[in-house]
Scaffold this motif. Sequence first.
Motif, short mmCIF file in Angstrom:
data_model
loop_
_atom_site.label_atom_id
_atom_site.label_comp_id
_atom_site.label_asym_id
_atom_site.label_seq_id
_atom_site.Cartn_x
_atom_site.Cartn_y
_atom_site.Cartn_z
N PHE A 102 10.20 0.73 1.37
CA PHE A 102 10.98 1.91 1.47
C PHE A 102 12.17 0.77 1.95
N ASP A 103 12.57 0.38 2.61
CA ASP A 103 13.37 -0.52 3.10
C ASP A 103 14.51 -0.70 1.96
N ILE A 104 13.49 -1.50 0.81
CA ILE A 104 13.89 -3.01 -0.27
C ILE A 104 14.46 -1.91 -0.97
N VAL A 105 13.48 -0.64 -1.55
CA VAL A 105 13.71 0.49 -2.32
C VAL A 105 15.02 0.75 -1.56
N ASN A 106 15.81 1.78 -1.12
CA ASN A 106 16.82 2.25 -0.70
C ASN A 106 17.72 1.02 -0.26
N LYS A 107 18.04 -0.05 -0.12
CA LYS A 107 18.76 -0.95 -0.25
C LYS A 107 18.52 -1.05 -1.72
N ALA A 108 18.19 -1.41 -2.72
CA ALA A 108 18.27 -1.20 -3.53
C ALA A 108 18.46 0.00 -4.89
N SER A 109 18.56 0.69 -4.14
CA SER A 109 18.79 2.20 -4.85
C SER A 109 18.21 1.95 -5.72
N ILE A 110 17.26 2.20 -6.24
CA ILE A 110 16.04 2.90 -7.09
C ILE A 110 15.91 4.21 -7.28
N PRO A 111 16.08 4.45 -8.38
CA PRO A 111 15.96 5.67 -8.52
C PRO A 111 14.64 6.34 -9.25
N GLU A 112 14.43 7.90 -7.96
CA GLU A 112 13.08 8.30 -8.09
C GLU A 112 12.58 8.26 -8.99
N ASP A 113 12.93 8.61 -10.10
CA ASP A 113 11.97 8.63 -11.88
C ASP A 113 11.58 6.96 -11.96
N ILE A 114 12.41 6.09 -11.53
CA ILE A 114 11.44 4.93 -11.25
C ILE A 114 10.07 4.68 -9.96
N ILE A 115 10.99 5.18 -9.42
CA ILE A 115 9.18 5.23 -8.48
C ILE A 115 8.58 6.11 -8.29
N GLY A 134 0.78 -1.64 -0.02
CA GLY A 134 -0.10 -0.33 0.39
C GLY A 134 1.05 1.41 0.13
N ALA A 135 1.89 0.64 -0.89
CA ALA A 135 3.60 2.00 -0.56
C ALA A 135 1.71 4.04 -1.16
N PHE A 136 1.66 3.37 -2.22
CA PHE A 136 0.85 4.93 -2.78
C PHE A 136 -0.49 4.85 -2.32
N ARG A 137 -1.09 4.00 -1.06
CA ARG A 137 -1.96 4.81 -0.96
C ARG A 137 -2.41 5.80 0.53
N ALA A 138 -3.21 5.23 0.95
CA ALA A 138 -3.40 6.11 2.25
C ALA A 138 -4.66 5.49 2.43
N SER A 139 -5.20 5.98 4.42
CA SER A 139 -5.97 5.13 4.77
C SER A 139 -6.34 6.43 6.36
N GLU A 140 -7.47 5.85 6.24
CA GLU A 140 -7.44 7.14 6.89
C GLU A 140 -8.48 6.23 8.42
N ASP A 141 -8.33 4.79 8.52
CA ASP A 141 -8.79 3.84 9.42
C ASP A 141 -7.19 3.77 10.33
N ILE A 142 -7.77 4.46 11.07
CA ILE A 142 -6.17 4.75 11.95
C ILE A 142 -5.19 2.82 12.25
N ALA A 143 -6.67 2.02 12.73
CA ALA A 143 -5.61 0.50 13.10
C ALA A 143 -4.96 0.38 11.45
N ALA A 144 -5.46 0.32 10.42
CA ALA A 144 -5.42 0.20 9.05
C ALA A 144 -3.77 1.20 8.63
N LEU A 145 -3.98 2.88 9.21
CA LEU A 145 -2.70 2.87 8.80
C LEU A 145 -1.11 2.55 9.89
N ALA A 146 -1.80 2.08 10.83
CA ALA A 146 -0.41 1.67 11.43
C ALA A 146 -0.07 0.17 11.06
N HIS A 147 -1.33 -0.76 10.66
CA HIS A 147 -0.72 -1.41 9.68
C HIS A 147 -0.02 -1.37 8.39
N ASP A 148 -0.71 -0.48 7.62
CA ASP A 148 0.13 -0.55 6.62
C ASP A 148 1.79 -0.16 6.51
N ASN A 149 1.53 1.25 7.17
CA ASN A 149 2.99 1.91 8.13
C ASN A 149 3.89 0.84 7.21
#
Length: 84
Positions: free
Chosen positions: A60-73, A38-53
């Motif tokens: 995004f840890d994977i994105v950072n470790k893989a050095s994925i360029p911003e344009d690809i993201i 759910g990297a590009f989704r927003a949630s208004e439900d507090i429990a769902a928000l915590a889970h999704d975070n």
Amino acid sequence: MFGLNSKGHQAALLQAYREIFASEQGRRVLADILSTAGAFRASEDIAALAHDNGKRALAFDIVNKASIPEDIINQLMRESFADA
């Protein structure tokens, strides 16, 4: 082989992330990971928000470790919204 916490192991691991996610198949898998997290989704439900975070943080840890360029993201984000 390197110890799990050694600099050599960390460097080799980061290189593996970069190589795997640089391929077309790797990008396809990354798009699925980001979508599942759910990297590009927003949630208004507090429990769902915590889970999704938690899922987003891992994605995004994977994105950072893989050095994925911003344009690809950005491309993956646009594709995610186009598929919705």
